[in-house]
Write a protein that holds these residues in place. Structure first.
Motif, PDB file in Angstrom:
ATOM      1  N   GLU A   1       5.219   3.745 -10.307  1.00 29.89           N
ATOM      2  CA  GLU A   1       5.312   3.309  -8.774  1.00 29.89           C
ATOM      3  C   GLU A   1       4.152   2.699  -8.014  1.00 29.89           C
ATOM      4  O   GLU A   1       4.138   1.860  -6.964  1.00 29.89           O
ATOM      5  CB  GLU A   1       6.032   4.367  -7.854  1.00 29.89           C
ATOM      6  N   LEU A   2       3.083   3.353  -8.584  1.00 31.32           N
ATOM      7  CA  LEU A   2       1.718   2.934  -7.977  1.00 31.32           C
ATOM      8  C   LEU A   2       1.093   1.634  -8.413  1.00 31.32           C
ATOM      9  O   LEU A   2       0.021   1.263  -8.121  1.00 31.32           O
ATOM     10  CB  LEU A   2       0.635   4.109  -8.056  1.00 31.32           C
TER      11      LEU A   2
ATOM     12  N   LEU B   1      -5.870   7.742  -9.466  1.00 25.36           N
ATOM     13  CA  LEU B   1      -4.699   7.448  -9.658  1.00 25.36           C
ATOM     14  C   LEU B   1      -4.481   5.738  -9.623  1.00 25.36           C
ATOM     15  O   LEU B   1      -3.479   5.631 -10.540  1.00 25.36           O
ATOM     16  CB  LEU B   1      -4.007   7.812  -8.188  1.00 25.36           C
ATOM     17  N   LEU B   2      -5.536   5.158  -9.207  1.00 27.27           N
ATOM     18  CA  LEU B   2      -5.547   3.664  -9.226  1.00 27.27           C
ATOM     19  C   LEU B   2      -5.764   3.409 -10.704  1.00 27.27           C
ATOM     20  O   LEU B   2      -5.383   2.466 -11.153  1.00 27.27           O
ATOM     21  CB  LEU B   2      -6.520   3.028  -8.321  1.00 27.27           C
TER      22      LEU B   2
ATOM     23  N   THR C   1       0.652  -1.229  -0.070  1.00 27.22           N
ATOM     24  CA  THR C   1       0.058   0.056   0.050  1.00 27.22           C
ATOM     25  C   THR C   1       0.797   1.483  -0.019  1.00 27.22           C
ATOM     26  O   THR C   1       1.732   1.491   0.745  1.00 27.22           O
ATOM     27  CB  THR C   1      -0.755  -0.129   1.196  1.00 27.22           C
ATOM     28  N   VAL C   2       0.484   2.387  -0.875  1.00 32.00           N
ATOM     29  CA  VAL C   2       1.099   3.441  -1.080  1.00 32.00           C
ATOM     30  C   VAL C   2       0.103   4.430  -0.416  1.00 32.00           C
ATOM     31  O   VAL C   2      -0.898   4.630  -0.750  1.00 32.00           O
ATOM     32  CB  VAL C   2       1.648   3.604  -2.248  1.00 32.00           C
ATOM     33  N   ILE C   3       0.826   5.333   0.540  1.00 28.71           N
ATOM     34  CA  ILE C   3      -0.098   6.633   1.134  1.00 28.71           C
ATOM     35  C   ILE C   3       0.011   7.664   0.077  1.00 28.71           C
ATOM     36  O   ILE C   3       0.997   7.877  -0.344  1.00 28.71           O
ATOM     37  CB  ILE C   3       0.467   7.077   2.499  1.00 28.71           C
ATOM     38  N   VAL C   4      -1.255   8.304  -0.392  1.00 26.75           N
ATOM     39  CA  VAL C   4      -1.251   9.204  -1.129  1.00 26.75           C
ATOM     40  C   VAL C   4      -1.998  10.597  -0.973  1.00 26.75           C
ATOM     41  O   VAL C   4      -2.787  11.292  -1.673  1.00 26.75           O
ATOM     42  CB  VAL C   4      -1.893   8.742  -2.666  1.00 26.75           C
ATOM     43  N   THR C   5      -2.075  10.722   0.292  1.00 24.12           N
ATOM     44  CA  THR C   5      -2.733  11.721   1.083  1.00 24.12           C
ATOM     45  C   THR C   5      -1.976  13.138   0.712  1.00 24.12           C
ATOM     46  O   THR C   5      -0.941  12.929  -0.059  1.00 24.12           O
ATOM     47  CB  THR C   5      -2.834  11.933   2.693  1.00 24.12           C
ATOM     48  N   ARG C   6      -2.576  14.205   0.881  1.00 27.21           N
ATOM     49  CA  ARG C   6      -2.054  15.313   0.529  1.00 27.21           C
ATOM     50  C   ARG C   6      -0.545  15.973   0.589  1.00 27.21           C
ATOM     51  O   ARG C   6       0.078  16.263   0.116  1.00 27.21           O
ATOM     52  CB  ARG C   6      -2.946  16.677   1.183  1.00 27.21           C
TER      53      ARG C   6
END
Length: 125
Positions: free
Chosen positions: A90-91, A116-117, A21-26
Motif C-alpha cells: 500500500e506504501l 518503510l520507504l 502521501t500516507v501518514i505513518v505516525t505512531r
C-alpha cells in the motif's frame, strides 16, 4: 514518475497531507512501536540525547521488522510486525509523512518512515 520521499507532518493550522502521501505516525497502522522514552529508559541513549535515542529506536525498528524478537517478544509484537509488512504494498510509490524532523542534505534520515520507504519501494522480482 517521481521518487517517493518523506514529508514532515505538521500540526500548524492549514497544513494538509499532500496528494499521494500516507501518514505513518505512531497511531497509524505503520507507526513505530519503539519510542525515544524507551531508548532512554533501557539505557540505549543518554537522557536528552535525542539523536542517539532516534538512532537506537530506528535500529530497533529495522531489526524488529527483519524478524528479530529481542525488543518485543510476544505474539502481539509478531502480529504488529505482520500487519506492517503485509501493508507495505500500500506504501509503494507513495510519499510518507511522519513528525520526525527531516535530515539536513547529505545526512542520514533517522525516521522509521525512511525504512518503510526503502522496504516498500524495493524492486520486485
Amino acid at each position: 514518475m517521481t521518487t517517493p520521499h518523506r514529508i514532515q507532518r505538521r500540526r500548524t493550522k492549514g497544513w494538509r497531507t499532500p496528494d499521494n502521501t500516507v501518514i505513518v505516525t505512531r497511531p497509524s497502522r505503520f507507526g513505530n512501536p519503539f519510542t525515544l522514552a524507551m531508548a532512554y529508559e533501557l539505557g540505549y541513549a543518554q537522557h536528552g540525547d535525542t539523536e542517539q535515542a532516534r538512532q537506537a529506536v530506528l535500529g530497533a525498528f529495522r531489526s524488529w521488522l527483519s524478524g528479530n524478537r529481542l525488543m518485543w517478544q510476544s505474539e502481539e509484537g509478531d502480529t504488529a510486525r505482520k500487519r506492517i509488512l503485509d501493508g507495505l504494498p500500500e506504501l509503494r510509490g507513495k510519499n510518507l509523512a511522519c513528525y520526525c524532523p527531516l535530515p539536513e542534505p547529505g545526512q542520514p534520515d533517522h525516521c522509521h518512515a525512511a525504512i518503510l520507504l526503502d522496504l516498500a519501494n524495493q524492486p520486485t522480482t
